[in-house]
Design a protein around this motif. Structure first.
Motif, short mmCIF file in Angstrom:
data_model
loop_
_atom_site.label_atom_id
_atom_site.label_comp_id
_atom_site.label_asym_id
_atom_site.label_seq_id
_atom_site.Cartn_x
_atom_site.Cartn_y
_atom_site.Cartn_z
N LEU A 1 -2.30 11.76 -0.92
CA LEU A 1 -1.59 10.53 -1.29
C LEU A 1 -0.09 10.66 -1.00
CD1 LEU A 1 -3.42 9.69 -4.63
CD2 LEU A 1 -3.81 8.72 -2.35
N HIS A 2 0.46 11.83 -1.28
CA HIS A 2 1.87 12.05 -0.94
C HIS A 2 2.08 11.93 0.56
CE1 HIS A 2 5.92 13.64 -0.98
NE2 HIS A 2 5.55 14.44 0.01
N LEU B 1 -6.17 15.76 -3.51
CA LEU B 1 -5.92 14.31 -3.50
C LEU B 1 -4.43 14.01 -3.60
CD1 LEU B 1 -7.08 11.44 -3.50
CD2 LEU B 1 -7.24 11.60 -6.00
N VAL B 2 -3.73 14.70 -4.47
CA VAL B 2 -2.31 14.38 -4.67
C VAL B 2 -1.51 14.62 -3.39
CG1 VAL B 2 -1.64 16.64 -5.59
CG2 VAL B 2 -0.38 14.59 -6.29
N LYS B 3 -1.90 15.64 -2.64
CA LYS B 3 -1.18 15.91 -1.39
C LYS B 3 -1.52 14.88 -0.31
CE LYS B 3 -0.41 20.81 -2.20
NZ LYS B 3 -0.68 22.20 -1.77
N LEU C 1 2.02 6.43 7.16
CA LEU C 1 0.96 5.42 7.04
C LEU C 1 0.75 4.73 8.39
CD1 LEU C 1 -0.86 4.54 4.73
CD2 LEU C 1 0.73 2.70 4.23
N LEU D 1 0.46 10.19 2.67
CA LEU D 1 0.31 8.82 3.17
C LEU D 1 1.27 7.84 2.50
CD1 LEU D 1 -3.57 8.76 3.46
CD2 LEU D 1 -1.89 9.15 5.26
N GLY D 2 1.97 8.27 1.48
CA GLY D 2 2.89 7.38 0.77
C GLY D 2 4.26 7.31 1.43
N ASP D 3 4.25 7.11 2.71
CA ASP D 3 5.48 7.05 3.51
C ASP D 3 5.22 6.10 4.67
OD1 ASP D 3 8.07 8.67 4.62
OD2 ASP D 3 6.66 8.23 6.24
N PRO D 4 6.16 5.23 5.00
CA PRO D 4 5.90 4.21 6.03
C PRO D 4 5.53 4.79 7.40
CG PRO D 4 7.91 3.68 4.81
CD PRO D 4 7.48 5.06 4.37
N LEU E 1 1.31 7.24 -6.46
CA LEU E 1 0.22 8.10 -6.91
C LEU E 1 0.27 9.50 -6.28
CD1 LEU E 1 -2.62 5.44 -6.94
CD2 LEU E 1 -1.25 6.28 -8.87
N GLY E 2 1.15 9.70 -5.32
CA GLY E 2 1.23 10.99 -4.65
C GLY E 2 2.11 11.98 -5.39
N ASP E 3 1.90 12.10 -6.66
CA ASP E 3 2.68 12.97 -7.54
C ASP E 3 1.76 13.43 -8.66
OD1 ASP E 3 5.62 13.55 -8.86
OD2 ASP E 3 4.17 12.88 -10.36
N LEU F 1 0.82 -1.21 0.00
CA LEU F 1 0.00 0.00 0.00
C LEU F 1 0.86 1.26 0.00
CD1 LEU F 1 -2.83 1.25 0.16
CD2 LEU F 1 -2.66 1.11 2.66
N VAL F 2 1.89 1.28 0.83
CA VAL F 2 2.69 2.50 0.94
C VAL F 2 3.35 2.84 -0.40
CG1 VAL F 2 4.82 1.38 1.76
CG2 VAL F 2 4.32 3.74 2.42
N LEU G 1 0.65 4.30 -2.75
CA LEU G 1 0.33 5.68 -2.40
C LEU G 1 1.47 6.62 -2.78
CD1 LEU G 1 -1.33 5.08 1.09
CD2 LEU G 1 -2.45 5.45 -1.12
N HIS G 2 2.70 6.16 -2.56
CA HIS G 2 3.84 6.97 -2.99
C HIS G 2 3.82 7.17 -4.51
CE1 HIS G 2 7.87 8.62 -3.23
NE2 HIS G 2 8.09 7.78 -4.22
#
Lengths: 108, 108
Positions: B24-25, B20-22, B33, B27-30, A27-29, A20-21, A24-25
């Motif tokens: 996801l960014h 949304l992009v922010k 999350l 949450l895209g980190d261990p 898509l977080g761009d 998942l992480v 999300l990483h």
């Protein structure tokens, strides 16, 4: 057989190994979220920036973003001869993270 | 009135401005999350690393991650005297991105 174009799939994580992480990483761009919007229809797309609404980016930049998405498990890339075709791993992601893609795509 | 502790909220985007992009960014980190998993119960938590299962991190590192989450619109931070209390913006996120938090929390 010898006349068929060379075809393979670029490496991608098995569905059970998609994290998942990393999704999300990936898509977080802004560029990669734009790519998700393109791929959301389930069709396959070439990597040409123009076909993706990314004319302002260099091809190598687009390739970089695609690699991150593929390695995170978001997309599959098929190589046919000199062409590369990318599509969303919709079924895999739906199985691994139920409801996530639906919610993301609805929010785009 | 004068004896009441000083209380305020740290700056956060209005729900209509959460992107949304922010999210996801953020949450895209261990670590972040992991924080989502802690906050998923809707309760408020202090910023002490020990209270968050993050003993291995320095307090300043935890604060950095919390700031990213707050500025992305994922959390709210209330300041009471010298204490800071963080909670998930569950209702705001559910309104802005229906189904997203449900899918994410189910996948944690």
């Amino acid at each position: 057989m010898g006349d068929e174009p060379f075809e393979e799939w670029l490496p991608q994580p098995d569905v059970s190994e998609v994290e998942l992480v990393k999704v999300l990483h990936a898509l977080g761009d802004p560029v990669r979220l734009r790519l998700l919007k393109v791929y959301a229809d389930g069709e396959q797309y070439s990597c040409a920036p123009g076909a993706l609404g990314l004319d302002h980016l260099h091809k190598s930049t687009v390739s970089h973003h695609m690699r991150i998405m593929r390695e995170a498990g978001v997309t599959s890339t098929r190589v046919v001869g000199r062409g590369r075709y990318v599509r969303l791993r919709r079924d895999d992601l739906d199985a691994r993270f139920p409801g996530l893609l639906d919610a993301l795509i609805a929010a785009l």
